[in-house]
Design a protein around this motif. Structure first.
Motif, PDB file in Angstrom:
ATOM      1  N   LEU A  33       0.825  -1.211   0.000  1.00 57.11           N
ATOM      2  CA  LEU A  33       0.000   0.000   0.000  1.00 57.11           C
ATOM      3  C   LEU A  33       0.857   1.258   0.000  1.00 57.11           C
ATOM      4  O   LEU A  33       0.540   2.237  -0.684  1.00 57.11           O
ATOM      5  CB  LEU A  33      -0.936   0.001   1.207  1.00 57.11           C
ATOM      6  CG  LEU A  33      -2.124  -0.942   1.141  1.00 57.11           C
ATOM      7  CD1 LEU A  33      -2.888  -0.926   2.457  1.00 57.11           C
ATOM      8  CD2 LEU A  33      -3.037  -0.576   0.001  1.00 57.11           C
ATOM      9  N   THR A  34       1.935   1.248   0.747  1.00 55.46           N
ATOM     10  CA  THR A  34       2.826   2.410   0.805  1.00 55.46           C
ATOM     11  C   THR A  34       3.504   2.648  -0.542  1.00 55.46           C
ATOM     12  O   THR A  34       3.604   3.792  -1.005  1.00 55.46           O
ATOM     13  CB  THR A  34       3.876   2.221   1.912  1.00 55.46           C
ATOM     14  OG1 THR A  34       3.205   1.982   3.151  1.00 55.46           O
ATOM     15  CG2 THR A  34       4.770   3.430   2.033  1.00 55.46           C
ATOM     16  N   LYS A  49      -7.788  14.896  -8.029  1.00 61.36           N
ATOM     17  CA  LYS A  49      -8.906  14.422  -7.204  1.00 61.36           C
ATOM     18  C   LYS A  49      -8.854  12.908  -7.036  1.00 61.36           C
ATOM     19  O   LYS A  49      -9.096  12.383  -5.952  1.00 61.36           O
ATOM     20  CB  LYS A  49     -10.244  14.842  -7.802  1.00 61.36           C
ATOM     21  CG  LYS A  49     -10.513  16.314  -7.688  1.00 61.36           C
ATOM     22  CD  LYS A  49     -11.875  16.664  -8.236  1.00 61.36           C
ATOM     23  CE  LYS A  49     -12.104  18.158  -8.144  1.00 61.36           C
ATOM     24  NZ  LYS A  49     -13.436  18.532  -8.630  1.00 61.36           N
ATOM     25  N   PHE A  50      -8.540  12.204  -8.113  1.00 60.31           N
ATOM     26  CA  PHE A  50      -8.425  10.751  -8.024  1.00 60.31           C
ATOM     27  C   PHE A  50      -7.275  10.360  -7.097  1.00 60.31           C
ATOM     28  O   PHE A  50      -7.399   9.411  -6.317  1.00 60.31           O
ATOM     29  CB  PHE A  50      -8.219  10.140  -9.413  1.00 60.31           C
ATOM     30  CG  PHE A  50      -7.993   8.650  -9.373  1.00 60.31           C
ATOM     31  CD1 PHE A  50      -9.052   7.800  -9.141  1.00 60.31           C
ATOM     32  CD2 PHE A  50      -6.724   8.131  -9.552  1.00 60.31           C
ATOM     33  CE1 PHE A  50      -8.854   6.431  -9.095  1.00 60.31           C
ATOM     34  CE2 PHE A  50      -6.514   6.766  -9.506  1.00 60.31           C
ATOM     35  CZ  PHE A  50      -7.582   5.920  -9.280  1.00 60.31           C
ATOM     36  N   THR A  51      -6.170  11.087  -7.185  1.00 60.79           N
ATOM     37  CA  THR A  51      -5.027  10.809  -6.322  1.00 60.79           C
ATOM     38  C   THR A  51      -5.390  10.991  -4.858  1.00 60.79           C
ATOM     39  O   THR A  51      -5.064  10.147  -4.019  1.00 60.79           O
ATOM     40  CB  THR A  51      -3.835  11.718  -6.684  1.00 60.79           C
ATOM     41  OG1 THR A  51      -3.516  11.531  -8.062  1.00 60.79           O
ATOM     42  CG2 THR A  51      -2.629  11.413  -5.838  1.00 60.79           C
ATOM     43  N   TYR A  52      -6.090  12.085  -4.541  1.00 60.69           N
ATOM     44  CA  TYR A  52      -6.518  12.314  -3.152  1.00 60.69           C
ATOM     45  C   TYR A  52      -7.445  11.205  -2.671  1.00 60.69           C
ATOM     46  O   TYR A  52      -7.288  10.690  -1.564  1.00 60.69           O
ATOM     47  CB  TYR A  52      -7.214  13.661  -3.011  1.00 60.69           C
ATOM     48  CG  TYR A  52      -6.295  14.849  -3.077  1.00 60.69           C
ATOM     49  CD1 TYR A  52      -4.961  14.768  -2.694  1.00 60.69           C
ATOM     50  CD2 TYR A  52      -6.754  16.072  -3.534  1.00 60.69           C
ATOM     51  CE1 TYR A  52      -4.116  15.848  -2.764  1.00 60.69           C
ATOM     52  CE2 TYR A  52      -5.923  17.173  -3.602  1.00 60.69           C
ATOM     53  CZ  TYR A  52      -4.603  17.055  -3.208  1.00 60.69           C
ATOM     54  OH  TYR A  52      -3.771  18.136  -3.277  1.00 60.69           O
ATOM     55  N   MET A  53      -8.418  10.848  -3.489  1.00 62.40           N
ATOM     56  CA  MET A  53      -9.358   9.798  -3.080  1.00 62.40           C
ATOM     57  C   MET A  53      -8.640   8.461  -2.897  1.00 62.40           C
ATOM     58  O   MET A  53      -8.919   7.724  -1.946  1.00 62.40           O
ATOM     59  CB  MET A  53     -10.485   9.661  -4.104  1.00 62.40           C
ATOM     60  CG  MET A  53     -11.426  10.836  -4.097  1.00 62.40           C
ATOM     61  SD  MET A  53     -12.884  10.742  -5.166  1.00 62.40           S
ATOM     62  CE  MET A  53     -12.596   9.451  -6.287  1.00 62.40           C
ATOM     63  N   LEU A  54      -7.716   8.153  -3.785  1.00 59.35           N
ATOM     64  CA  LEU A  54      -6.962   6.911  -3.669  1.00 59.35           C
ATOM     65  C   LEU A  54      -6.099   6.901  -2.412  1.00 59.35           C
ATOM     66  O   LEU A  54      -6.047   5.890  -1.691  1.00 59.35           O
ATOM     67  CB  LEU A  54      -6.092   6.707  -4.912  1.00 59.35           C
ATOM     68  CG  LEU A  54      -5.302   5.403  -4.961  1.00 59.35           C
ATOM     69  CD1 LEU A  54      -6.260   4.234  -5.139  1.00 59.35           C
ATOM     70  CD2 LEU A  54      -4.300   5.444  -6.097  1.00 59.35           C
ATOM     71  N   VAL A  56      -6.547   8.636   0.402  1.00 62.23           N
ATOM     72  CA  VAL A  56      -7.394   8.542   1.594  1.00 62.23           C
ATOM     73  C   VAL A  56      -7.928   7.125   1.758  1.00 62.23           C
ATOM     74  O   VAL A  56      -7.942   6.575   2.864  1.00 62.23           O
ATOM     75  CB  VAL A  56      -8.533   9.576   1.537  1.00 62.23           C
ATOM     76  CG1 VAL A  56      -9.575   9.323   2.603  1.00 62.23           C
ATOM     77  CG2 VAL A  56      -7.981  10.984   1.664  1.00 62.23           C
ATOM     78  N   GLY A  57      -8.341   6.506   0.674  1.00 65.56           N
ATOM     79  CA  GLY A  57      -8.826   5.127   0.735  1.00 65.56           C
ATOM     80  C   GLY A  57      -7.748   4.163   1.208  1.00 65.56           C
ATOM     81  O   GLY A  57      -7.997   3.292   2.056  1.00 65.56           O
ATOM     82  N   GLN A  62      -5.063   1.057   5.452  1.00 66.35           N
ATOM     83  CA  GLN A  62      -3.854   0.875   6.258  1.00 66.35           C
ATOM     84  C   GLN A  62      -4.169   0.954   7.757  1.00 66.35           C
ATOM     85  O   GLN A  62      -3.651   0.169   8.550  1.00 66.35           O
ATOM     86  CB  GLN A  62      -2.836   1.948   5.877  1.00 66.35           C
ATOM     87  CG  GLN A  62      -1.496   1.822   6.520  1.00 66.35           C
ATOM     88  CD  GLN A  62      -0.594   0.895   5.773  1.00 66.35           C
ATOM     89  OE1 GLN A  62      -0.677  -0.301   5.985  1.00 66.35           O
ATOM     90  NE2 GLN A  62       0.243   1.434   4.919  1.00 66.35           N
ATOM     91  N   VAL A  63      -5.048   1.874   8.133  1.00 72.95           N
ATOM     92  CA  VAL A  63      -5.445   2.002   9.545  1.00 72.95           C
ATOM     93  C   VAL A  63      -6.126   0.731  10.015  1.00 72.95           C
ATOM     94  O   VAL A  63      -5.827   0.217  11.111  1.00 72.95           O
ATOM     95  CB  VAL A  63      -6.360   3.227   9.740  1.00 72.95           C
ATOM     96  CG1 VAL A  63      -7.058   3.187  11.086  1.00 72.95           C
ATOM     97  CG2 VAL A  63      -5.560   4.503   9.615  1.00 72.95           C
ATOM     98  N   PHE A  64      -7.047   0.197   9.218  1.00 71.88           N
ATOM     99  CA  PHE A  64      -7.737  -1.022   9.617  1.00 71.88           C
ATOM    100  C   PHE A  64      -6.781  -2.208   9.722  1.00 71.88           C
ATOM    101  O   PHE A  64      -6.903  -3.034  10.629  1.00 71.88           O
ATOM    102  CB  PHE A  64      -8.877  -1.339   8.656  1.00 71.88           C
ATOM    103  CG  PHE A  64     -10.026  -0.394   8.781  1.00 71.88           C
ATOM    104  CD1 PHE A  64     -10.636  -0.163   9.998  1.00 71.88           C
ATOM    105  CD2 PHE A  64     -10.488   0.284   7.672  1.00 71.88           C
ATOM    106  CE1 PHE A  64     -11.697   0.713  10.121  1.00 71.88           C
ATOM    107  CE2 PHE A  64     -11.554   1.161   7.770  1.00 71.88           C
ATOM    108  CZ  PHE A  64     -12.159   1.379   9.005  1.00 71.88           C
ATOM    109  N   ILE A  65      -5.829  -2.303   8.814  1.00 70.06           N
ATOM    110  CA  ILE A  65      -4.842  -3.382   8.884  1.00 70.06           C
ATOM    111  C   ILE A  65      -3.996  -3.252  10.145  1.00 70.06           C
ATOM    112  O   ILE A  65      -3.763  -4.234  10.865  1.00 70.06           O
ATOM    113  CB  ILE A  65      -3.948  -3.383   7.623  1.00 70.06           C
ATOM    114  CG1 ILE A  65      -4.757  -3.841   6.423  1.00 70.06           C
ATOM    115  CG2 ILE A  65      -2.739  -4.280   7.811  1.00 70.06           C
ATOM    116  CD1 ILE A  65      -4.035  -3.669   5.114  1.00 70.06           C
TER     117      ILE A  65
END
Length: 105
Positions: A33-34, A49-54, A56-57, A62-65
């Motif tokens: 992911l990194t 915008k796509f980069t920001y959304m990607l 953040v997603g 990563q937080v959940f993992i």
């Protein structure tokens, strides 16, 4: 004094050792992911915008993992910590929303 160790068996449930396999998989997934995040930003030709959304997603994933595998939030007995984290997220989200309304008013 001879047996002062606290184990999971003392509480009526057997101790289950997961081993390093899941931790290694989670670590590799975090690294992937990194690398994807850095490659997305380094490419520069992708829509902003796509980069920001990607990003953040992937950050949320990563937080959940991290919470599931490194902080063991997926195991039983961690409800108090989960409630505390969710309460903090709610307070932070509320503060951000209220700050935006205050600025826009």
């Amino acid at each position: 004094m001879a047996n002062q160790q606290s184990t999971a068996q003392d509480h009526g449930r057997p101790h289950k050792h997961e081993g390093p396999k899941k931790h290694i998989i989670a670590f590799i997934f975090s690294i992937v992911l990194t690398v994807i995040a850095f490659a997305t930003v380094a490419a520069g030709e992708i829509n902003v915008k796509f980069t920001y959304m990607l990003l953040v997603g992937m950050a949320l994933l990563q937080v959940f993992i991290q919470m599931a595998f490194w902080m063991h939030m997926k195991d039983r007995g961690h409800m108090f910590a989960i409630i505390g984290i969710l309460s903090g997220v709610f307070v932070a989200f509320t503060c951000v929303i209220m700050a935006e309304y205050w600025v826009w008013w």
